[in-house]
Design a protein around this motif. Structure first.
Motif, PDB file in Angstrom:
ATOM      1  N   ARG A 531       0.814  -1.222   0.000  1.00  0.00           N
ATOM      2  CA  ARG A 531       0.000   0.000   0.000  1.00  0.00           C
ATOM      3  C   ARG A 531       0.847   1.271   0.000  1.00  0.00           C
ATOM      4  NH1 ARG A 531      -4.054  -1.629   4.725  1.00  0.00           N
ATOM      5  NH2 ARG A 531      -2.277  -2.967   5.236  1.00  0.00           N
ATOM      6  N   GLN A 589      -1.206   3.535  -4.157  1.00  0.00           N
ATOM      7  CA  GLN A 589      -2.005   4.695  -4.517  1.00  0.00           C
ATOM      8  C   GLN A 589      -1.085   5.812  -4.968  1.00  0.00           C
ATOM      9  OE1 GLN A 589      -4.374   5.850  -1.173  1.00  0.00           O
ATOM     10  NE2 GLN A 589      -5.724   4.073  -1.289  1.00  0.00           N
ATOM     11  N   ASN A 606      -5.384   4.252  -7.563  1.00  0.00           N
ATOM     12  CA  ASN A 606      -5.359   3.326  -6.450  1.00  0.00           C
ATOM     13  C   ASN A 606      -5.358   1.897  -6.975  1.00  0.00           C
ATOM     14  OD1 ASN A 606      -8.003   3.125  -7.326  1.00  0.00           O
ATOM     15  ND2 ASN A 606      -8.838   4.282  -5.599  1.00  0.00           N
ATOM     16  N   ALA A 607      -5.332   0.945  -6.014  1.00  0.00           N
ATOM     17  CA  ALA A 607      -5.272  -0.476  -6.361  1.00  0.00           C
ATOM     18  C   ALA A 607      -4.134  -0.744  -7.334  1.00  0.00           C
ATOM     19  CB  ALA A 607      -6.605  -0.943  -6.933  1.00  0.00           C
ATOM     20  N   LYS A 630      -6.096   1.473 -10.836  1.00  0.00           N
ATOM     21  CA  LYS A 630      -7.346   2.148 -11.138  1.00  0.00           C
ATOM     22  C   LYS A 630      -7.222   3.623 -10.825  1.00  0.00           C
ATOM     23  CE  LYS A 630     -10.538  -1.723 -10.456  1.00  0.00           C
ATOM     24  NZ  LYS A 630     -11.750  -2.201  -9.731  1.00  0.00           N
ATOM     25  N   HIS A 632      -9.545   6.704  -9.432  1.00  0.00           N
ATOM     26  CA  HIS A 632     -10.799   7.016  -8.741  1.00  0.00           C
ATOM     27  C   HIS A 632     -11.707   5.789  -8.620  1.00  0.00           C
ATOM     28  CE1 HIS A 632      -9.934  11.259  -8.568  1.00  0.00           C
ATOM     29  NE2 HIS A 632      -9.738  11.323  -9.882  1.00  0.00           N
ATOM     30  N   ASP A 633     -11.118   4.607  -8.517  1.00  0.00           N
ATOM     31  CA  ASP A 633     -11.844   3.341  -8.363  1.00  0.00           C
ATOM     32  C   ASP A 633     -12.708   2.996  -9.567  1.00  0.00           C
ATOM     33  OD1 ASP A 633     -10.913   2.623  -5.823  1.00  0.00           O
ATOM     34  OD2 ASP A 633     -12.329   3.987  -4.850  1.00  0.00           O
ATOM     35  N   LEU A 634     -12.630   3.782 -10.650  1.00  0.00           N
ATOM     36  CA  LEU A 634     -13.480   3.547 -11.816  1.00  0.00           C
ATOM     37  C   LEU A 634     -12.652   3.266 -13.067  1.00  0.00           C
ATOM     38  CD1 LEU A 634     -16.063   6.428 -11.189  1.00  0.00           C
ATOM     39  CD2 LEU A 634     -16.394   3.994 -10.735  1.00  0.00           C
ATOM     40  N   THR A 636      -9.299   2.441 -15.365  1.00  0.00           N
ATOM     41  CA  THR A 636      -8.140   1.564 -15.226  1.00  0.00           C
ATOM     42  C   THR A 636      -6.926   2.236 -15.864  1.00  0.00           C
ATOM     43  OG1 THR A 636      -8.641   0.402 -17.282  1.00  0.00           O
ATOM     44  CG2 THR A 636      -9.545  -0.528 -15.253  1.00  0.00           C
TER      45      THR A 636
END
Length: 976
Positions: A531, A589, A606-607, A630, A632-634, A636
């Protein structure tokens, strides 16, 4: 015949009577009259003799009341009684002098060294050693054997010896009292005399000596014991001015068996069963009060010494509960280096005989337990305190022989949170060590000041752990290697320029480290990040935020000789080589911004998961990079490619897909003055660098872009954005942009931004104004609303500051999305002088509470109110306890200060007591909390601000001078 016999008997009787009369009366009378005068003539002393008794038949004599005074006054020596008993028959039989007993009662010796360096008996010695006159000189006689002398028993009772060294100071004195000495069979014809000596020291403790003494062979054997010697007294008498340290407390005890002899082979001294014990030793720098070394106990046991063989054996040395203070001065020298450097300059070491055989020293075990070392580095702009506590050191089987390894164990707490352990072998000459090193929970924030000369980065948090094998050898070049593993947990760093997190991670794990400092070879088998986070921004001019945190270093221009030496060193020293087998990242991140693209691109990734393979600084092989994550978590993101460290050649591809355009609305509004209502974007960026030539392909795909309402922004770039979007969209509502960039990175005129500007409008960034300046602009005023001022020691709001709070309340009402944060601050330099009188009164109240408690009345001090008389009485009592040497009372009992008796005692006492009262963090913290609470209470109760929009932050205790005034700090935040 009878008549002749009677005459003979009468003659004999007459002779005996005359002998008895002369012995019992005449001789003592002559001694009483003539002996003091004779001694006075020979010595220059004032001699008194009270009485002389002599028994001519038993041949014993007694001298009573003897004293020898100095011409300038004072007694040098004296005794109450001296008794001598001669054994006549034994003397005749031995053809010598046999003394059955000598008893000396209550002898007193008073020795002094005057301020000029001469002793009080120096004049006596000079008078006794003066050459005799011609009449007094005896004719030379043939050498003869000395007359045998034997003292069967010598007893000294209740002796006292005093010593005063006025050259050191009026208090530099010591005494031996209750001195008892017993000697049996002391003679000058051989044989050993038994000796038993005991005495008490005036400063405490005692001395005992039991053994024997041979005057003819000059030898002695026995046991010495010294108990509870006051080291402060010993320092004043013997070490004052010889050491830069002063002993202010401590007791020493030692004991040993000894065997001393002088033979044709030389002087021999044997010590055995020796021991030494030091208690409560305290050392300070000469002339100062702060303790440098505070040692509770030090014990040395099993001491054995052989002078002729030059061997010293010590079974063990143990010590516990010690505090050692040290610091690195601003000039880079340790304080002890500076202390002893001055001493060495004053007392140069004597030249040692290099041909002499070295001593053989052996130590069975050294054990140090519960030591504490307080170290401060004053080379830093802000002094850096470091502490080793609960320090335990164990060394076994020490030998001062080259190549001998010593088992070593060290454990300690570091700054109360971390720990350190060392275990292995240590070789002193030539120095080398192989140690197992273990560090746990080392707070990296501790070392913040060491970073500041190089980077503008704040170490907010982070713990270091490592374990491995450390090898050091004092060779040329130095050998220093470390093999092991390490990890850094919960690292957080903050960019000071922007006050934002820069790099952080949950865990960094480094496996299979091999660090070779001598060869400059650094190899890491595997590096794993859990992380991790990094904030990276490419600015409009192509520079990045990494450059913002670097502190520009001023180059030093060396002289010709220094430059030559540096060049030689560069040739000899190898270039550092760094090798990393693999770098892995999981759950990463990143805040990424690239303002060099067509549109300002700011995303949160992130991720992130990926790896880098084959990193080596000494080769130009491809370093393979692969990253997946990713936005904004949306959306890729994929990054893949190769990079060569030495040439800089690279092929990197970055793919972003399904990027929701409304997420970047703030940036679109900032630059173009529009919100984005709808749309997705995909980017495909390919960079290739070959021999300094950049070739980049930029593909931008925008789907279903819908602009929202126009944002009133007079500084926005004036663009016909609606028309541009309409022209770029295809029939399906999609926009595709594809444009290359090429150029030479070595060309100083090359600029990606200028090339992009030829395709689209160059977007302009705007600096956001300060929130509180915006608040001030609401009222058309220049006031600073980021702080509230207070009077020293006060938590009450002034009318002017209340007006500021009223305006802040109005602003909060106009901006419901904001919350206000209040940080109470107390300033030690300004606030404490105002508060310490209250602290003094609290002490007096506690004294009063204690007095009532002694009488059976239990009243807590906070409920006590002191009358004026009680205040003055307790103030005088407290002052007398703190400054007993300065306090006295007048004939009428009024308190006063000795060195200033005319001063108002209560005013002066209060000032002096307040001056020594250290600041109380708890009281200062209460003041800071009170200031924050007063601000919050005013805003809620008087200005009508909703309680949920007020946050009180942790207080701050400021130890610096409040140059701009005393303030509580305000800040704005967005309501969560």
């Amino acid at each position: 015949m009878l008549k002749k016999a009677l005459i003979f008997c009468a003659f004999i009787a007459l002779l005996l009577a005359a002998y008895a009369g002369a012995g019992f009366y005449v001789l003592p009378k002559l001694a009483e009259e003539k002996l003091p005068a004779l001694l006075a003539e020979k010595t220059g002393l004032s001699v008194k003799l009270q009485a002389v008794h002599f028994n001519p038949f038993e041949l014993n004599a007694e001298l009573s009341g003897f004293s020898a005074g100095l011409p300038q006054g004072g007694q040098l020596l004296g005794f109450e009684q001296l008794a001598v008993d001669i054994d006549l028959l034994e003397s005749i039989r031995q053809r010598g002098l046999t003394i059955a007993a000598v008893t000396l009662s209550r002898p007193v010796v008073d020795l002094q060294r005057r301020a000029d360096g001469r002793f009080n008996f120096s004049d006596v010695l000079e008078k006794l050693s003066a050459p005799a006159s011609a009449d007094e000189q005896a004719a030379p006689t043939a050498e003869s054997e000395p007359t045998p002398i034997l003292v069967r028993r010598f007893v000294l009772e209740e002796g006292q010896i005093g010593w005063l060294d006025l050259q050191v100071g009026p208090a530099a004195g010591e005494s031996l009292s209750s001195l008892k000495l017993s000697v049996t069979e002391l003679g000058n014809q051989g044989g050993r005399a038994a000796i038993d000596l005991a005495a008490k020291l005036g400063s405490g403790g005692g001395l005992t000596w039991r053994g024997d003494l041979d005057l003819t062979a000059f030898g002695s054997k026995g046991r010495l014991k010294l108990e509870s010697l006051a080291l402060t007294k010993a320092w004043r008498l013997f070490l004052n001015g010889r050491l830069p340290l002063e002993i202010v407390d401590g007791r020493l005890a030692l004991q040993t068996d000894y065997d001393f002899s002088v033979t044709e082979a030389g002087t021999q001294l044997l010590l055995s069963n020796g021991g030494l014990d030091v208690k409560q030793l305290s050392l300070v720098e000469a002339g100062k009060s702060d303790k440098l070394i505070d040692l509770a106990s030090l014990a040395v046991n099993g001491i054995r010494l052989d002078l002729q063989k030059q061997q010293l054996d010590i079974a063990g040395v143990s010590s516990g509960n010690a505090l050692i203070k040290s610091w690195l001065q601003a000039d880079g020298q340790l304080n002890y280096q500076s202390l002893f450097a001055d001493q060495a300059a004053a007392d140069p070491a004597p030249t040692q005989d290099k041909t002499a055989e070295p001593w053989q020293i052996r130590l069975g075990e050294l054990s140090l337990v519960d030591y504490q070392i307080d170290f401060t580095d004053f080379t830093q702009p802000k002094p850096l305190p470091l502490q080793l506590s609960e320090l335990t050191v164990s060394i076994k089987d020490f030998r001062n022989q080259d190549g001998v390894g010593l088992p070593l164990q060290v454990s300690s707490r570091f700054n109360n949170t971390g720990s350190l352990k060392l275990a292995g072998d240590l070789v002193l000459a030539p120095f080398s060590t192989n140690l197992q090193l273990e560090l746990r929970d080392i707070k990296l924030k501790t070392f913040q000041s060491y970073l500041e000369p190089f980077v503008k980065l704040e170490l907010v948090d982070g713990d270091l752990d490592t374990s491995g094998q450390l090898h050091v050898a004092a060779t040329e070049p130095l050998q220093l290697t470390y093999r092991g593993n390490a990890n850094i947990d919960q690292l957080i760093t903050r960019d000071k320029a922007n006050n934002k997190d820069f790099v952080k991670w949950t865990k960094l794990d480094v496996q299979q480290m091999l660090l070779d400092v001598g060869k400059q070879d650094y190899a890491l088998g595997k590096v794993s990040f859990d992380r991790p986070y990094i904030r990276f921004m490419i600015k409009k001019d192509g520079t990045n935020n990494v450059a913002d945190i670097l502190v520009e270093q001023t180059p030093v221009k060396p002289g010709r000789d220094a430059a030559s030496k540096t060049s030689a060193q560069r040739v000899e020293s190898p270039e550092p080589v760094v090798k990393i087998g693999k770098i892995e990242m999981t759950g990463g991140q990143s805040d990424f911004a690239d303002y060099s693209l067509i549109l300002p691109f700011v995303v949160k990734m992130n991720a992130l998961n990926g790896e880098v393979d084959g990193f080596a600084s000494n080769t130009d092989q491809d370093v393979k990079l692969k990253l997946l994550g990713k936005v904004h978590d949306l959306a890729t993101v994929k990054i893949k490619g190769n990079y060569r460290l030495q040439s800089g050649d690279s092929d990197i591809a970055l793919d972003f897909s399904h990027m929701p355009l409304p997420l970047v609305t703030p940036y679109m509004a900032e630059f173009a003055g529009y919100r984005i209502e709808k749309g997705q974007m995909a980017l495909n960026l390919t960079y290739s660098i070959k021999k300094g030539q950049l070739s980049a392909q930029n593909k931008v795909f925008i789907d279903q872009l819908v602009l929202g309402e126009k944002v009133e922004n007079p500084k926005a770039v004036s663009l016909p954005l609606e028309l541009g979007v309409a022209l770029l969209k295809d029939g399906d509502g999609k926009i595709n942009l594809d444009f290359p960039i090429t150029g030479s990175l070595e060309d100083p005129q090359f600029s990606v931004g200028s090339l992009v500007a030829d395709v689209l409008v160059n977007l302009i960034t705007k600096a956001v104004t300060s929130p509180f300046k915006a608040l001030a602009s609401l009222f058309d005023a220049d006031n600073d609303y980021s702080s509230i001022s207070f009077a020293a020691g006060s938590r009450d709001l002034t009318p002017d500051e209340a007006v500021k709070l009223d305006r802040i309340a109005q602003a909060l009402a106009a901006k419901p999305e904001l919350v206000l944060e209040i940080k109470g601050v107390a300033y030690q330099i300004q606030d404490w002088p105002v508060m310490r009188f209250d602290a003094l009164k609290d002490i007096l109240k506690k004294m009063k509470s204690g007095e009532l408690s002694d009488k059976g009345e239990k009243i807590r001090s906070e409920y006590i109110e002191l009358s004026a008389a009680e205040y003055e009485r307790l103030l005088a009592k407290f002052y007398a306890e703190v400054f007993p040497q300065k306090f006295e009372r007048s004939l009428l009992g009024a308190p006063r200060i000795k060195d200033n008796p005319d001063a108002d005692f209560y005013i002066q006492a209060r000032q002096e007591l307040e001056a020594i009262m250290p600041p109380e963090p708890e009281r200062l913290n209460d003041l800071a909390v009170g200031r924050a609470n007063h601000i919050a209470k005013y805003l809620i109760e008087r200005a009508g601000v909703d309680r949920s929009r007020i946050y009180i932050l942790a207080t701050e205790l400021n130890n610096q001078d409040a140059e701009g005034g005393i303030h509580a700090l305000l800040s704005l935040n967005v309501a969560s």
